[in-house]
Write a protein that holds these residues in place. Structure first.
Motif, PDB file in Angstrom:
ATOM      1  N   CYS A  83      -5.191  -3.764   7.156  1.00 17.37           N
ATOM      2  CA  CYS A  83      -5.101  -4.714   6.079  1.00 17.37           C
ATOM      3  C   CYS A  83      -4.062  -5.892   6.639  1.00 17.37           C
ATOM      4  N   GLU A  84      -3.641  -5.852   7.676  1.00 17.79           N
ATOM      5  CA  GLU A  84      -2.508  -6.888   8.360  1.00 17.79           C
ATOM      6  C   GLU A  84      -1.325  -6.751   7.379  1.00 17.79           C
TER       7      GLU A  84
ATOM      8  N   LYS B 171      -9.007  -3.776   4.547  1.00 21.22           N
ATOM      9  CA  LYS B 171      -9.134  -4.983   5.346  1.00 21.22           C
ATOM     10  C   LYS B 171      -8.188  -5.894   4.480  1.00 21.22           C
ATOM     11  N   PRO B 172      -7.665  -7.186   5.055  1.00 24.23           N
ATOM     12  CA  PRO B 172      -6.716  -8.002   4.389  1.00 24.23           C
ATOM     13  C   PRO B 172      -7.441  -8.689   3.051  1.00 24.23           C
ATOM     14  N   LEU B 173      -6.513  -8.993   1.977  1.00 24.36           N
ATOM     15  CA  LEU B 173      -6.896  -9.520   0.689  1.00 24.36           C
ATOM     16  C   LEU B 173      -6.568 -11.053   0.617  1.00 24.36           C
ATOM     17  N   SER B 174      -7.024 -11.939  -0.223  1.00 20.48           N
ATOM     18  CA  SER B 174      -6.693 -13.173  -0.535  1.00 20.48           C
ATOM     19  C   SER B 174      -5.433 -13.111  -1.121  1.00 20.48           C
TER      20      SER B 174
ATOM     21  N   LEU C 293      -4.285  -1.568  -2.812  1.00 17.79           N
ATOM     22  CA  LEU C 293      -2.962  -1.302  -2.733  1.00 17.79           C
ATOM     23  C   LEU C 293      -2.448  -1.249  -1.530  1.00 17.79           C
ATOM     24  N   PHE C 294      -2.936  -0.920  -0.286  1.00 22.34           N
ATOM     25  CA  PHE C 294      -2.498  -1.031   0.862  1.00 22.34           C
ATOM     26  C   PHE C 294      -2.255  -2.741   1.362  1.00 22.34           C
ATOM     27  N   ALA C 295      -3.298  -3.424   0.853  1.00 25.69           N
ATOM     28  CA  ALA C 295      -3.346  -5.013   1.468  1.00 25.69           C
ATOM     29  C   ALA C 295      -2.419  -5.762   0.413  1.00 25.69           C
TER      30      ALA C 295
END
Length: 375
Positions: A297-298, A178-181, A271-273
């Motif tokens: 992860c956008e 999922k996306p991170l801040s 790491l992806f996001a």
């Protein structure tokens, strides 16, 4: 039913393609079908986290089968003996291999045929094992499943298998991706890339993954970029070879090519996001799970024009010819220079990733299991 499943690829903190597929699908299937008994077949001591419910009964069939000679013995002798003794309703092999000439209905999941198309990329005995057995497995299995329409067509064409015998069960993507801040992204980049933006590759360090060309493309990209991008390569150097070593050593920016080895399940989504983009321009894939993990992860994706990757990516990624260093480098430049393109790909990627779900994949595999048993 009594359902036997080959689970030798379920190894704690060492799940790769076959293991992820097995874990995600049977975690769901055994819980959704408590009326059936599942016999999980390991070849060595296992972690209890893989015994997903009370209707799972684990067995260890010796010897541990990691060398190709022991693989053949394990499947063609020891597993056949087990089936004769326990008489399950079906044997499911998520890594494709099954005993030949056995009376138990069999469902073989053959993810891809890379060993047929790039045999030179595998050690002599390994490729001979696959090429000797899998043609007979494809012919002899009651039913086949695979993970993309590309792989289905490849099985049909290469092994002359009736397409009505083959079902497609796509891979899914975990909710942990999922996306991170912005703060979380900065923290992750400080940990892995000296707080610099990075392109990310995740996967086995294997010749077919095309790392030499991706490293060369990164070098060409950096020559034209004013920003201090890194290239993070996450995966074990299991198949590292001279061509990869030469591409790395000759790079003017080899200090910015960071090999971080295997990353655990908790860190990998971060790491992806936190990546600027995924660089996954492989030569051959049966599916390519990192494509949809990145999209979830956008994070925009650069992937290959070949095999299953355009099918999985849809219109939500930049595609590059894996044999063209210039094409890969140009895609990297586009995705670093054009912010509107990045946002567009991120938006399309989120929608594309919604089409791949382990819940739906488990439902589809269950249908194939019922079809195999009824036949």
């Amino acid at each position: 039913m009594k359902i036997a499943v080959v689970t030798r690829m379920l190894r704690k903190d060492k799940l790769e393609g076959f293991g992820v597929f097995t874990h995600e699908l049977f975690l769901r299937i055994v819980q959704q079908h408590p009326e059936h008994e599942f016999l999980f077949l390991f070849d060595r001591p296992f972690d209890k986290e893989f015994i997903y419910a009370e209707n799972v009964k684990p067995f260890i069939i010796s010897p541990p089968a990691r060398h190709v000679t022991l693989l053949a013995f394990w499947y063609q002798v020891r597993l056949k003996q087990f089936l004769k003794k326990h008489k399950p309703s079906i044997l499911i092999s998520p890594d494709g291999a099954i005993p030949l000439n056995c009376s138990t209905p069999t469902l073989s999941v053959i993810h891809d045929l890379n060993f047929e198309h790039f045999p030179e990329d595998m050690p002599f005995f390994v490729r001979n094992y696959y090429r000797y057995y899998y043609h007979s497995i494809a012919k002899g299995a009651t039913r086949l499943a695979t993970v993309s329409e590309f792989s289905k067509q490849d099985l049909e064409k290469t092994y002359h298998v009736d397409p009505t015998k083959i079902d497609v069960v796509y891979n899914g993507v975990s909710s942990t991706y999922k996306p991170l801040s912005a703060g979380e992204i900065s923290e992750t980049r400080k940990k892995y890339s000296q707080d610099e933006p990075y392109f990310l590759f995740v996967g086995s360090i294997h010749q077919r993954k095309n790392l030499p060309n991706m490293m060369k493309a990164f070098t060409e990209f950096r020559k034209k970029s004013s920003r201090n991008f890194k290239f993070i390569i996450a995966g074990a150097k299991r198949w590292w070879n001279e061509e990869m070593e030469n591409a790395f050593e000759k790079s003017e920016f080899k200090n910015d090519i960071l090999f971080i080895g295997r990353v655990n399940d908790e860190e990998l989504p971060k790491l992806f996001a936190s990546a600027h983009a995924l660089l996954f321009v492989s030569k051959f894939e049966g599916f390519g799970i990192p494509i949809i993990e990145s999209m979830k992860c956008e994070v925009p994706v650069i992937t290959s024009t070949t095999t299953s990757m355009p099918e999985v990516a849809g219109n939500a990624a930049l595609l590059a010819n894996p044999d063209s260093v210039d094409a890969i480098s140009e895609a990297m430049k586009r995705i670093s220079d054009d912010e509107s393109l990045r946002k567009n790909l991120s938006t399309k990627g989120i929608e594309r990733a919604k089409e791949f779900s382990w819940d739906e994949s488990s439902r589809q595999l269950w249908k194939v299991i019922e079809k195999t048993v009824s036949r």
